[in-house]
Every structure is written in C-alpha cells, then in structure tokens.
Scaffold this motif. Structure first.
Motif, PDB file in Angstrom:
ATOM      1  N   THR A 234      88.814   7.977  54.161  1.00 48.31           N
ATOM      2  CA  THR A 234      89.488   9.063  54.871  1.00 48.31           C
ATOM      3  C   THR A 234      90.907   8.693  55.253  1.00 48.31           C
ATOM      4  N   TYR A 235      91.146   7.422  55.531  1.00 46.90           N
ATOM      5  CA  TYR A 235      92.417   6.992  56.115  1.00 46.90           C
ATOM      6  C   TYR A 235      93.343   6.274  55.128  1.00 46.90           C
ATOM      7  N   VAL A 236      92.938   6.146  53.878  1.00 46.35           N
ATOM      8  CA  VAL A 236      93.790   5.477  52.901  1.00 46.35           C
ATOM      9  C   VAL A 236      95.101   6.258  52.761  1.00 46.35           C
ATOM     10  N   ASP A 237      96.224   5.567  52.953  1.00 46.72           N
ATOM     11  CA  ASP A 237      97.526   6.209  52.845  1.00 46.72           C
ATOM     12  C   ASP A 237      98.550   5.192  52.380  1.00 46.72           C
ATOM     13  N   ASP A 238      99.832   5.539  52.480  1.00 40.82           N
ATOM     14  CA  ASP A 238     100.860   4.660  51.937  1.00 40.82           C
ATOM     15  C   ASP A 238     101.136   3.446  52.814  1.00 40.82           C
ATOM     16  N   GLU A 239     100.385   3.282  53.915  1.00 34.98           N
ATOM     17  CA  GLU A 239     100.504   2.081  54.738  1.00 34.98           C
ATOM     18  C   GLU A 239      99.286   1.173  54.613  1.00 34.98           C
ATOM     19  N   THR A 240      98.325   1.545  53.788  1.00 32.65           N
ATOM     20  CA  THR A 240      97.119   0.732  53.623  1.00 32.65           C
ATOM     21  C   THR A 240      97.472  -0.616  52.987  1.00 32.65           C
ATOM     22  N   PRO A 241      97.035  -1.722  53.592  1.00 32.69           N
ATOM     23  CA  PRO A 241      97.389  -3.045  53.057  1.00 32.69           C
ATOM     24  C   PRO A 241      96.591  -3.376  51.804  1.00 32.69           C
ATOM     25  N   PRO A 242      96.990  -4.411  51.075  1.00 27.33           N
ATOM     26  CA  PRO A 242      96.238  -4.830  49.887  1.00 27.33           C
ATOM     27  C   PRO A 242      94.791  -5.165  50.219  1.00 27.33           C
ATOM     28  N   MET A 243      93.900  -4.807  49.296  1.00 21.81           N
ATOM     29  CA  MET A 243      92.471  -5.061  49.489  1.00 21.81           C
ATOM     30  C   MET A 243      91.879  -5.781  48.288  1.00 21.81           C
ATOM     31  N   LEU A 244      91.029  -6.746  48.578  1.00 20.89           N
ATOM     32  CA  LEU A 244      90.148  -7.342  47.579  1.00 20.89           C
ATOM     33  C   LEU A 244      88.748  -6.848  47.883  1.00 20.89           C
ATOM     34  N   ILE A 245      88.100  -6.257  46.887  1.00 22.00           N
ATOM     35  CA  ILE A 245      86.756  -5.702  47.029  1.00 22.00           C
ATOM     36  C   ILE A 245      85.842  -6.435  46.052  1.00 22.00           C
ATOM     37  N   ALA A 246      84.648  -6.798  46.502  1.00 19.29           N
ATOM     38  CA  ALA A 246      83.657  -7.388  45.613  1.00 19.29           C
ATOM     39  C   ALA A 246      82.301  -6.773  45.913  1.00 19.29           C
ATOM     40  N   HIS A 247      81.568  -6.416  44.856  1.00 17.14           N
ATOM     41  CA  HIS A 247      80.267  -5.777  45.052  1.00 17.14           C
ATOM     42  C   HIS A 247      79.351  -6.137  43.888  1.00 17.14           C
ATOM     43  N   GLY A 248      78.116  -6.503  44.201  1.00 20.45           N
ATOM     44  CA  GLY A 248      77.119  -6.795  43.187  1.00 20.45           C
ATOM     45  C   GLY A 248      76.554  -5.533  42.574  1.00 20.45           C
ATOM     46  N   GLN A 249      76.435  -5.527  41.274  1.00 15.76           N
ATOM     47  CA  GLN A 249      75.915  -4.345  40.576  1.00 15.76           C
ATOM     48  C   GLN A 249      74.434  -4.113  40.852  1.00 15.76           C
ATOM     49  N   ASN A 250      73.721  -5.140  41.313  1.00 14.17           N
ATOM     50  CA  ASN A 250      72.295  -5.020  41.587  1.00 14.17           C
ATOM     51  C   ASN A 250      71.997  -4.872  43.078  1.00 14.17           C
ATOM     52  N   ASP A 251      72.951  -4.425  43.850  1.00 17.47           N
ATOM     53  CA  ASP A 251      72.780  -4.295  45.299  1.00 17.47           C
ATOM     54  C   ASP A 251      71.740  -3.216  45.608  1.00 17.47           C
ATOM     55  N   LEU A 252      70.668  -3.609  46.291  1.00 17.57           N
ATOM     56  CA  LEU A 252      69.588  -2.687  46.633  1.00 17.57           C
ATOM     57  C   LEU A 252      69.755  -2.061  48.012  1.00 17.57           C
ATOM     58  N   LEU A 253      70.760  -2.485  48.763  1.00 19.98           N
ATOM     59  CA  LEU A 253      70.947  -1.964  50.121  1.00 19.98           C
ATOM     60  C   LEU A 253      72.159  -1.038  50.221  1.00 19.98           C
ATOM     61  N   VAL A 254      73.299  -1.492  49.734  1.00 20.14           N
ATOM     62  CA  VAL A 254      74.511  -0.671  49.701  1.00 20.14           C
ATOM     63  C   VAL A 254      74.869  -0.457  48.232  1.00 20.14           C
TER      64      VAL A 254
END
Length: 339
Positions: A234-254
């Motif tokens: 909702t809040y992503v805009d032109d001031e959002t800082p750099p992000m590193l995202i990591a997620h397992g493809q077999n995640d059973l919870l999220v």
C-alpha cells in the motif's frame, strides 16, 4: 548501471566467513520504550557491538524474528546473525515488538519505528551512523521490516511511544518470507489442511482466529480496510528504500506469492530490489545458509529489471545480504570490523 554491476563492485570488500567472526560486545534488554502493558517484553532490544570500536560511526542492522505476531521474542533472532555482521563492521540491534495478544495493528509498526528512533537518538553513545540503518526480519518479522521501510512518510503510522521528534526512516530492508496482502494468501497456499491442523484453525488464513485476523483485530474478510492498511505494498512510493526479498518456493505457511506481489510492486514503482526465489525451501530461517539451493534471482533498478547471475545471484547468504546492504547504505568499505 544495473543491480548486477552495483552489487558485484562490492565483492572484494566482503567480510570473512562467519566461522571466523569474533564475539561482539552484547548489551541485553534495553528498553527502547516503556513496557505497555507493564508485563510486556515487546519494547526491548539487544545491542551487539563490534568489540572496542564505538568511536567509529557504523551502519546498523536491526533484526527481528517472526512468530506470527504471537510472541515477543523477536530480538532473539539476532544472536545467531550478529557475530557475522559485527565482524563485518555493523552494529546489530535485535528488536522485539509487541504480540497481537497484547496490542493489535498498527502497534507493531509503532514499535519498530520507536526502536529506530531510539537507536538514532543514541547513535553517538553506541557508535551508530544515523544515516545508515537497515532492518531485517523473518516471516512476521519480515513483514515488520517491510512496513518499517515503506512508512517513513506515513504520519498516521508513526506512533508516539518512546523517543519522538527523531526520524524513523530506514535506508534498506531485508525481508525474509514475510506476508504482504493477507486477502490473497489462501488462494496461493500449498496445503491449507496442513496449515489448519498446525494452527488449530478451520479456514486457513481467512479464519477469524488466524494470525492475520488476530493482528488486525477482526476476520480479514470482514475488514478489508484494515488489511489494506497492514499491507506494505500500500505504501510503496518513490521514497521506498532498496529491498532484498527472499522466499522459499515450498513455504507452507506464507505463500511464495506474497513476496512476488511485493517485488512486482517495487518494480512497478521503479524502486531498487533483489528477489531470491529459492526452490526446495519452506518456511525456514536456513534460507540464508551457504548451502541453500540455488535461487531464481531477479533484480529491479531504476525501472530496469532482469535476472541476477553469478555468485551474488545464487543464494541469499549472509555474505550476499552484506553485499546488498553495502550498496543500499552507500557504506563503501566498512573499516576495521574484519571486513
């Protein structure tokens, strides 16, 4: 300049392997705000400091572990990571936030922002560079990290606990498999039956007693406005800082899709991000281990995007997180901490 070039340029300055890290100085159970309620432990942090080097302003990595917003022990996650990062020249702050059982959203965002403000206000005392603060978390802690990153210019989510009158902005985010859009979770769950059995629910994330419903204080299907307010996208805009995202493809919870949504939003907003999509990994903090499976890694930078190749694109290891942070924080070579 692509993200590949930006990150590759920093490889020579990476710290030594975690196995050679020296033990940091640790100061435990600092109250960054008064306990509320009085028996809560959600306003405590632990500081992990490079030994004997407080005179040099250093980048700070805030770390908070996940618990489906059910516990107040998020600061404990920092203990395993701190030796690597302090050896690389960072101050590490393990931060706890209040559980949904004692305070509902947006209290958790107020908490992490209060911790940032406290660290910035005490920067000189602990050798913190107030202009180089990053936040990292797993699961609900990943959500917390993302929310801290995207809400620096959202006054209604600032809160007034603890230190006030100081910026709560962070300069980089590491989000490890955090949720984003609660209303899209069930559609992409691998196995809701197993999730229901594990969590004691009947209707997966849409259940009135699900972690997400408890966080916002009502069944998520019945309060879409609250769900939207709790969605970092909702809040992503032109001031959002750099992000590193990591997620397992077999995640059973999220569901893995939750991180896809965030990365796509960052790409659409022309923000800088790296996304490690890791096969064979579930909901597991071991996603940062050196031997985690090779990821399908994407980058986006200045409205350009592509696949991140080479060693930096293989895995979301601590070394590669360090490389990302060095660029995102514009830190260059961190001197004297084993880097």
């Amino acid at each position: 300049m692509t993200a590949v070039v930006m990150m590759s340029a920093m490889v020579p300055g990476l710290s030594s392997a975690a196995g050679t890290a020296s033990a940091p100085e640790v100061i435990e159970n600092i109250a960054y705000a008064p306990a509320n309620p009085p028996d809560s432990k959600g306003h405590l942090l632990d500081l992990h400091l490079p030994q004997g080097q407080r005179a040099i302003p250093r980048p700070t990595l805030i770390v908070t572990g996940g618990s489906a917003w059910m516990r107040e022990d998020g600061k404990d996650y920092a203990a395993d990571l701190a030796p690597f990062f302090t050896d690389a020249g960072y101050v590490v702050a393990g931060v706890s936030i209040r559980s949904s059982g004692v305070a509902q959203f947006p209290a958790q965002v107020h908490d992490i922002k209060a911790a940032v403000r406290w660290l910035r206000a005490h920067a000189r005392e602990y050798g913190i560079d107030p202009d180089r603060i990053a936040v990292m978390g797993t699961s609900s802690g990943g959500w917390t990290a993302a929310m801290a990153g995207v809400t620096s210019n959202v006054p209604e989510l600032e809160g007034n606990i603890g230190v006030t009158g100081v910026s709560s902005a962070v300069q980089a985010v590491v989000d490890l498999y955090g949720p984003t859009d609660f209303l899209q979770m069930d559609e992409h769950m691998i196995d809701c039956t197993a999730f229901n059995e594990r969590m004691g629910l009947r209707d997966c994330h849409n259940d009135p007693a699900s972690p997400e419903s408890r966080l916002v204080g009502c069944s998520i299907q019945q309060c879409p406005d609250a769900v939207r307010a709790a969605n970092p996208i909702t809040y992503v805009d032109d001031e959002t800082p750099p992000m590193l995202i990591a997620h397992g493809q077999n995640d059973l919870l999220v569901p893995h899709h939750q991180s896809e949504l965030l990365f796509h939003a960052l790409r659409s907003a022309c923000r800088d991000a790296v996304f490690y999509s890791v096969p064979g990994i579930g909901h597991d903090s071991g996603i940062v281990a050196p031997d985690t499976p090779v990821a399908d890694t994407s980058w986006t930078h200045h409205c350009r995007s592509g696949k991140l190749a080479g060693p930096l694109g293989e895995r979301p290891t601590l070394r590669n997180i360090d490389a990302f942070l060095r660029v995102a924080l514009a830190a260059g070579e961190v001197r004297g901490g084993g880097a």
